[in-house]
Design a protein around this motif. Structure first.
Motif, PDB file in Angstrom:
ATOM      1  N   ALA A 176      10.723  -9.706 -35.847  1.00  0.00           N
ATOM      2  CA  ALA A 176      11.274 -10.502 -36.944  1.00  0.00           C
ATOM      3  C   ALA A 176      12.117  -9.724 -38.032  1.00  0.00           C
ATOM      4  N   GLY A 177      11.649  -8.431 -37.936  1.00  0.00           N
ATOM      5  CA  GLY A 177      12.392  -7.535 -38.902  1.00  0.00           C
ATOM      6  C   GLY A 177      11.587  -7.366 -40.036  1.00  0.00           C
ATOM      7  N   GLN A 178      11.854  -6.291 -40.940  1.00  0.00           N
ATOM      8  CA  GLN A 178      11.298  -6.153 -42.292  1.00  0.00           C
ATOM      9  C   GLN A 178      11.368  -6.821 -43.261  1.00  0.00           C
ATOM     10  N   LEU A 179      12.624  -7.439 -43.676  1.00  0.00           N
ATOM     11  CA  LEU A 179      12.773  -8.472 -44.508  1.00  0.00           C
ATOM     12  C   LEU A 179      11.864  -9.817 -44.464  1.00  0.00           C
ATOM     13  N   ASN A 180      11.823 -10.056 -43.352  1.00  0.00           N
ATOM     14  CA  ASN A 180      10.722 -11.297 -43.073  1.00  0.00           C
ATOM     15  C   ASN A 180       9.399 -10.909 -43.177  1.00  0.00           C
ATOM     16  N   ASP A 181       9.129  -9.682 -43.620  1.00  0.00           N
ATOM     17  CA  ASP A 181       7.576  -9.331 -43.664  1.00  0.00           C
ATOM     18  C   ASP A 181       7.473  -8.841 -45.140  1.00  0.00           C
ATOM     19  N   ALA A 182       8.641  -8.971 -46.190  1.00  0.00           N
ATOM     20  CA  ALA A 182       8.590  -8.424 -47.234  1.00  0.00           C
ATOM     21  C   ALA A 182       7.604  -8.919 -48.047  1.00  0.00           C
ATOM     22  N   SER A 183       7.244  -9.998 -48.003  1.00  0.00           N
ATOM     23  CA  SER A 183       6.191 -10.988 -49.156  1.00  0.00           C
ATOM     24  C   SER A 183       4.918 -10.417 -48.444  1.00  0.00           C
TER      25      SER A 183
ATOM     26  N   LEU B 106       9.451  -6.616 -26.492  1.00  0.00           N
ATOM     27  CA  LEU B 106       8.538  -5.188 -26.702  1.00  0.00           C
ATOM     28  C   LEU B 106       7.163  -5.486 -27.128  1.00  0.00           C
ATOM     29  N   GLY B 107       6.751  -6.675 -27.310  1.00  0.00           N
ATOM     30  CA  GLY B 107       5.507  -6.829 -27.593  1.00  0.00           C
ATOM     31  C   GLY B 107       5.024  -6.406 -29.233  1.00  0.00           C
ATOM     32  N   ASP B 108       6.094  -6.675 -30.033  1.00  0.00           N
ATOM     33  CA  ASP B 108       5.675  -6.192 -31.285  1.00  0.00           C
ATOM     34  C   ASP B 108       6.504  -7.280 -32.281  1.00  0.00           C
ATOM     35  N   SER B 109       5.505  -8.313 -32.800  1.00  0.00           N
ATOM     36  CA  SER B 109       6.066  -9.371 -33.599  1.00  0.00           C
ATOM     37  C   SER B 109       7.064  -9.159 -34.690  1.00  0.00           C
ATOM     38  N   LEU B 110       6.350  -8.026 -35.576  1.00  0.00           N
ATOM     39  CA  LEU B 110       7.081  -7.656 -36.651  1.00  0.00           C
ATOM     40  C   LEU B 110       8.405  -7.010 -36.443  1.00  0.00           C
TER      41      LEU B 110
ATOM     42  N   GLN C 232      15.772  -4.972 -33.895  1.00  0.00           N
ATOM     43  CA  GLN C 232      15.958  -6.097 -32.853  1.00  0.00           C
ATOM     44  C   GLN C 232      17.150  -6.357 -32.546  1.00  0.00           C
ATOM     45  N   ARG C 233      18.102  -6.430 -33.906  1.00  0.00           N
ATOM     46  CA  ARG C 233      19.293  -6.926 -33.908  1.00  0.00           C
ATOM     47  C   ARG C 233      20.282  -6.374 -33.008  1.00  0.00           C
ATOM     48  N   GLY C 234      19.849  -4.819 -32.915  1.00  0.00           N
ATOM     49  CA  GLY C 234      20.655  -3.539 -32.079  1.00  0.00           C
ATOM     50  C   GLY C 234      20.339  -4.109 -30.759  1.00  0.00           C
TER      51      GLY C 234
END
Length: 500
Positions: A146-153, A139-143, A127-129
């Protein structure tokens, strides 16, 4: 001829081969006489170009528009993941259309040796790119957003184990380079770096390769991998027992994708990348220390039986559901048989009987088949590759993985899907890590599952003599070193949206 000589936008021509005016297409992509891919007997074979063309026509798939890595599964021989940051967006966009697009490998090109390039080149963006390139469409995909680091926990990751580059915020994209030799990959990378000099910078890279000799196609614990990928309607003919999914489960904007997307995103796919360290000496020691006690089997056989029940397959690839107590390499090597099971048997209680396969087994947790009715949308295409060296003599003798970072080994995990929350993230969070998935307190997946909070975990059903017995895992044998979520756009999107 150097890449910097390319100055005109690519044009699409017959069979997905690219041509630039006054420049032969074969100069762009030197062709091969032997395949770029591996093809272990146990893994589903790719369709021929003719078969794929016929199948895709029936559902309207444009295989010349889909990047090649998405649908081919775990067939790469050598592969480099080159993670980069975009330094000069304006220059990069110009180079992307003029210099990089002619090198991007489509699905069609990989299906015949005569059209394969020396090195597969694919590209995907975080997403940053997308933001750096001025692409603001949702693009309709919240994960992904937000990026994987935000999803780590949510994934159960301990971020202190993450590679620092994944724990940062500087990765804009990834180049995937695959070939049959590291020299081919390095030569292509050198050309790309020369062409893109000043517009991107390297953040991190991982070199993967198929394991040597008879271990080709096996991951570092020793198990044949890539057998259970689904068949995509319009791409491949399903084998017995193989799940068949609509193309929109994997490809954005295709039939079966129920999310609203920008029109340019069609034929793209979300790429979930994970660097998964495998602690092989510790895994092997655990199997020895906890060997089962099945009568008429040797100690070594009972050791292998425990590993097979944890994985759900023997190292050969034969499923324990079909051959519960002994390996069957002949069955394993037969794609007509090695995936033809769904955990049901005559006079068998699917809800309670674990004599054939534990409820907690890795392949059952991540592909439950008849356990949840046999038809579901939570499928991914796995396209990863092992990384790192073989276990050293010193590690094998000590039963401890080396602390030398150059000896780290594992799986460069890649999953493609049209919805990360219904694909990779769902499988990890709600199935692999869920102790109650299938039935109460069955435990986490003994291979990739993690306890939250971090600590020992008990796994049930592994002992065929006593399915109520729990076996305690005091450590994880697969350690997440982090990763990122990317979008792998179609070739037309690269030409018309990303480089415009």
């Amino acid at each position: 001829m150097k890449l910097t000589h390319f100055s005109l936008l690519v044009a699409f021509v017959l069979q997905g081969v690219y041509a630039v005016p006054n420049l032969p297409s074969n100069d762009l992509k030197p062709r091969r006489t032997s395949s770029i891919l591996i093809n272990p007997a146990a893994q589903p074979a790719l369709p021929s170009a003719q078969q794929a063309a016929s199948s895709s026509a029936s559902v309207g798939l444009n295989l010349t528009n889909i990047q090649g890595d998405i649908l081919i599964g775990m067939k790469k021989n050598k592969e480099l993941f080159f993670f980069f940051s975009i330094v000069d967006p304006t220059s990069f966009k110009s180079q992307l259309g003029a210099d990089i697009l002619p090198l991007i490998t489509s699905t069609t090109e990989l299906l015949a040796v005569s059209t394969q390039p020396n090195t597969l080149v694919n590209i995907a963006f975080s997403q940053r790119g997308l933001t750096a390139l001025g692409i603001t469409d949702n693009l309709g995909d919240s994960l992904f957003t937000a990026g994987q680091l935000n999803d780590a926990s949510s994934l159960g990751d301990t971020t202190s184990n993450w590679v620092s580059e994944f724990a940062g915020t500087s990765i804009d994209g990834v180049l995937l380079l695959a070939s049959d030799t590291v020299d081919n990959i390095n030569n292509t990378l050198s050309q790309l770096q020369s062409t893109l000099n000043g517009s991107i910078s390297e953040v991190y890279s991982i070199q993967g390769q198929a394991r040597p000799g008879n271990e080709q196609g096996h991951e570092h614990f020793g198990f044949m991998d890539g057998i259970s990928n689904p068949a995509i309607d319009g791409f491949s003919t399903p084998l017995p027992g193989q799940a068949v999914v609509a193309p929109g489960i994997i490809l954005v904007g295709e039939q079966g994708d129920g999310t609203t997307r920008p029109s340019w995103a069609i034929d793209g796919s979300f790429l979930a990348f994970r660097q998964l360290e495998q602690r092989v000496p510790e895994f092997n020691k655990f199997l020895i220390d906890n060997a089962l006690s099945e009568p008429n089997l040797t100690v070594d056989q009972n050791t292998e039986l425990l590993g097979a029940r944890m994985m759900g397959r023997w190292k050969s690839g034969a499923p324990v559901d079909l051959t519960p107590l002994v390996d069957d390499p002949v069955l394993a090597a037969d794609p007509q048989r090695n995936n033809n099971f769904n955990y049901t048997h005559p006079d068998f209680n699917l809800a309670t009987d674990q004599s054939h396969c534990p409820f907690s087994a890795h392949i059952r947790k991540t592909n439950p088949r008849a356990d949840i009715g046999g038809s579901f949308s939570e499928h991914i295409i796995r396209a990863g590759i092992p990384y790192g060296p073989e276990v050293t003599d010193a590690e094998a003798a000590s039963n401890v993985s080396s602390t030398d970072p150059t000896l780290e080994r594992g799986l460069a995990f890649v999953a493609y899907q049209a919805n990360i929350g219904n694909g990779f993230a769902f499988l990890q969070q709600f199935w692999a890590n869920n102790i109650n998935f299938h039935t109460s307190s069955v435990g986490q997946d003994p291979i990739i599952g993690v306890a939250t909070p971090d600590g020992p975990r008990s796994v049930g059903g592994l002992d065929p003599l006593d399915s109520t017995r729990d076996i305690t895992l005091n450590q994880d044998f697969v350690i997440s070193r982090g990763g990122e979520y990317f979008f792998s756009p179609s070739l037309s999107a690269i030409q018309n949206t990303f480089s415009a």
